[in-house]
Motif scaffolding. Structure first.
Motif: not given
Length: 777
Positions: A99, A124-128, A510
């Motif tokens: 991560r 991918d922010a959801s996965l970091d 973002e």
């Protein structure tokens, strides 16, 4: 040995061996093995380094001679090649295992040590985590994001690695898009040169060439660690020393490269038991910020010698004919120097009057003098004035515009000077905007763009929304690290064109992309075949560079191709530039560079592959001064010797910090934890101090200290847990490593005119000391 073990066992001991020699050979052998490279592979590659039919070094920008050595590389240049050609890979499997929040705890060394990037990635922010994407989707989304933003809220940064061809296209893309926010790495180092020299001599770059070394009869060095940052310069310097040419060095810290050198390419030297060539006739440890005072002292000695010669009816020491015909402002300069008191000169410089007078005597009898300098002059709040005072000294005896003499700024990254030459600038007056408009069918912005300091201010206050990085490790290289890293995550768009992972990649906005590119050593095959690129060295010579190693991954694109695809996705139809045609054949880009800059690039394609390259026509080399006065100008420091009048350094615990690069480092790239030439190993979390200062503060070697910036601006800038070590430094001066100590440099602490971060004279306080035994508990 892992990082925790290394960092727990730092060692600082005197290094008495010469630069080069067996130490260099051993270091390179160790690095090659560590990167999994066969000896035959790395030596075959190094044999082509800095050769007319090979590739130009990816590290320093020192000149490439026409008559090259069998191995035309230095220790750090070879390390850069080994580092880029590593067999290790930072691929999609690596990012699936780690991560971003975890990787943030890794050191700079660990991040790059993992190897070459292999495929385009999107955060991918959801996965970091970074996840692989196609090139097509990456370019399409980046283009949409840029089109949705105000162009003036975006930054297009370039490090010094990119070729002339890529840089020319990149700055055109920015201008077509609608801005000139084009900071580059010169903003952080030699912008003081780019601002100071045009006002003095009408040229933004130095006036010497490689062949001048053969005709010089004296050299001065100010603020440059030649043994680490431009070691190939040691070869012509060694030849000059063997001819008896006097060399005087001014630097707060002793650096081995300008003390002793043993040429690793000379078998007789390597087998000899002696300690190599003595590189400096004398080495003066001037105080941080004391260079103007030291130069004034030398000039004062020259005036005294001229007075004596005139009274005795001998030939004048001053070149009065040159001054009368070619110079402006001499009378004011003379008044300034004569009014200077020796007590004040020696106090600020930290050097005895007799030493400065001796340099003045040698200077007065020398016929062709070269003055070399590095960031030890430019990275001060008075960096421009430092440069101009050194020019003043040369002008006194006509030492600009003749063989063997001249001003010599030693640039850092290999093409940082060339990038400015082909338009990588935020200043509208430095780019041929009318030609861009006529040739390519668009109207370039005419207002000034953002350089590095303004870009950082915009990132912190939120007015900058997007950052595109053509190479480099921007967030790590700039001052005010903590505030920059915090603000960076608020960017809408963050794109990095890179070869290896670095800390800047771990600050996602973002929308964040990593676009992996070919290295300069690798074969660049386009529609018309294998391509050659061009670079400019520190002496304004243009060279060809052709990669020959296979790419680290079949998915890599060239920097030129990436820039063209970004342009097609972002500004399609807004100019007449045939992006695909330019990528298919880089000689077409060189034709366009020649069309836009005919004064520099006449017959570009016909000349750039010749041995030694070709030299840009610089009027100052011909004593044609493109200044407002039409002459070379003697320019005075505004504040005299009080070079930082608004910075208080009062207090027993207040020191001036200069940031340093190690022998195992190039810019923000750290190759390891050993700084062999300073005798430091095992850690970079070090603070070097004068022995008397340590005793005064009750400190012993290996004690831990915390330091903070000494500034009354309401911002706490603090670095904890540095080990203090006794080192030969002027009283009141301390040294520590870049980029780790950048967080101590306020963004406002920059050169007054050029806005270069003043990293060589940062006021700090030692605010807490922990004895070693207590820290161990």
């Amino acid at each position: 040995m892992d990082r925790s073990e290394l960092q727990s066992k730092p060692r600082v001991e005197p290094y008495e061996h010469p630069t080069g020699g067996w130490g260099s050979v051993k270091s390179l052998a160790t690095k090659s093995i560590a990167e999994g490279l066969a000896v035959s592979t790395i030596w075959n590659t190094l044999f082509k380094q800095n050769k007319a039919d090979g590739f130009m070094c990816v590290s320093c920008s020192w000149a490439k001679p026409a008559d090259s050595h069998a191995f035309e590389f230095c220790e750090n240049g070879a390390k850069a090649t080994i580092w880029e050609q590593t067999k290790k890979r930072t691929d999609k499997d690596f990012f699936a295992r780690h991560r971003v929040s975890e990787l943030l705890s890794w050191t700079d060394y660990e991040l790059e040590k993992n190897g070459r990037l292999t495929s385009p990635l999107r955060y991918d922010a959801s996965l970091d985590q970074y996840v692989p994407v196609t090139w097509e989707s990456a370019f399409a989304e980046i283009g949409r994001e840029l089109q949705a933003l105000d162009p003036k809220s975006t930054i297009f940064y370039a490090s010094g690695r990119a070729s002339l061809e890529t840089t020319f296209m990149y700055q055109l893309l920015a201008r077509i898009y609608g801005h000139a926010n084009l900071p580059d790495s010169s903003n952080m180092c030699h912008e003081s040169t780019s601002v100071g020299l045009p006002l003095s001599i009408g040229s933004p770059v130095g006036t010497i060439q490689h062949e001048d070394f053969e005709q010089s009869d004296m050299m001065l060095f100010f603020g440059h660690n030649t043994g680490t940052n431009a070691p190939r310069l040691l070869h012509p310097l060694q030849e000059a020393r063997k001819r008896g040419v006097p060399v005087y060095t001014f630097n707060p810290i002793e650096e081995r490269g300008l003390m002793r050198f043993k040429n690793p390419q000379a078998p007789t030297e390597m087998l000899s038991p002696d300690e190599g060539t003595k590189m400096s006739t004398d080495y003066f440890q001037v105080r941080c910020g004391g260079d103007i005072a030291a130069i004034t002292g030398i000039a004062k000695a020259v005036f005294a010698l001229d007075d004596a010669a005139r009274e005795a009816g001998r030939e004048r020491v001053l070149d009065t004919a040159f001054i009368k015909e070619h110079c402006h402002g001499f009378e004011a300069f003379e008044r300034f120097v004569r009014a200077a008191e020796w007590d004040e000169i020696t106090r600020v410089a930290g050097l005895p009057q007799g030493d400065l007078e001796e340099v003045g005597r040698v200077y007065a009898r020398s016929k062709a003098v070269m003055a070399h300098y590095g960031m030890g002059l430019t990275q001060h709040r008075h960096g421009v004035e430092n440069v101009q005072m050194l020019v003043n000294l040369l002008l006194m005896r006509g030492n600009i515009g003749k063989p063997g003499a001249g001003i010599s700024p030693i640039r850092g990254h290999s093409n940082v000077q060339g990038q400015r030459t082909v338009g990588m600038t935020e200043k509208p007056e430095l780019a041929p905007l009318d030609k861009f408009a006529e040739f390519y069918g668009f109207e370039p912005p005419r207002e000034k763009g953002m350089a590095t300091v303004e870009a950082c201010e915009g990132i912190i206050d939120g007015s900058v929304k997007a950052f595109i990085g053509l190479g480099g490790n921007f967030s790590r290289a700039v001052p005010e690290t903590a505030k920059i890293e915090e603000a960076w995550r608020r960017l809408r768009l963050h794109v990095q064109i890179s070869t290896k992972l670095n800390r800047n990649h771990l600050l996602p906005g973002e929308v964040t992309y990593i676009l992996p590119c070919l290295g300069r050593i690798e074969r660049d095959t386009q529609a018309t075949g294998d391509q050659t690129v061009s670079i400019e060295d520190s002496t304004a010579c243009i060279h060809g560079s052709k990669g020959w190693r296979p790419p680290a991954s079949p998915e890599l694109l060239s920097e030129t191709k990436i820039v063209a695809e970004l342009a097609k996705a972002t500004v399609a139809g807004k100019s007449t530039i045939p992006w695909d045609d330019w990528v298919a054949d880089y000689s077409r880009v060189r034709d366009e560079i020649e069309r836009c800059y005919p004064q520099y690039f006449k017959d570009f394609n016909a000349r750039f592959l010749q041995p030694g390259g070709f030299h840009r026509d610089l009027p100052a080399c011909r004593r044609d001064w493109k200044t407002e006065s039409g002459k070379a100008n003697f320019l005075l420091p505004e504040d005299g010797f009080d070079v930082d009048p608004d910075i208080s350094v009062e207090g027993h615990d207040v020191f001036k910090l200069m940031t340093l690069r190690s022998n195992d480092q190039f810019n923000t790239t750290v190759y390891g934890y050993d700084d062999r030439l300073r005798g430091i190993s095992g850690s970079r979390e070090i603070l070097l101090m004068n022995k008397d200062d340590m005793e005064r503060m009750g400190l012993r070697d290996q004690d831990f200290v915390d330091v903070e910036t000494h500034a009354d601006d309401g911002v706490e800038r603090r670095v904890e847990g540095l080990r203090v070590h006794s080192y030969k430094l002027p009283k009141g001066n301390v040294g520590g490593y870049y980029p780790e100590l950048n967080k101590l440099i306020p963004l406002w602490h920059h050169e007054k005119q050029a806005h270069v971060p003043a990293a060589k004279s940062v006021p700090i306080r030692v605010v807490r000391a922990i004895p070693q035994a207590v820290a161990a508990e």
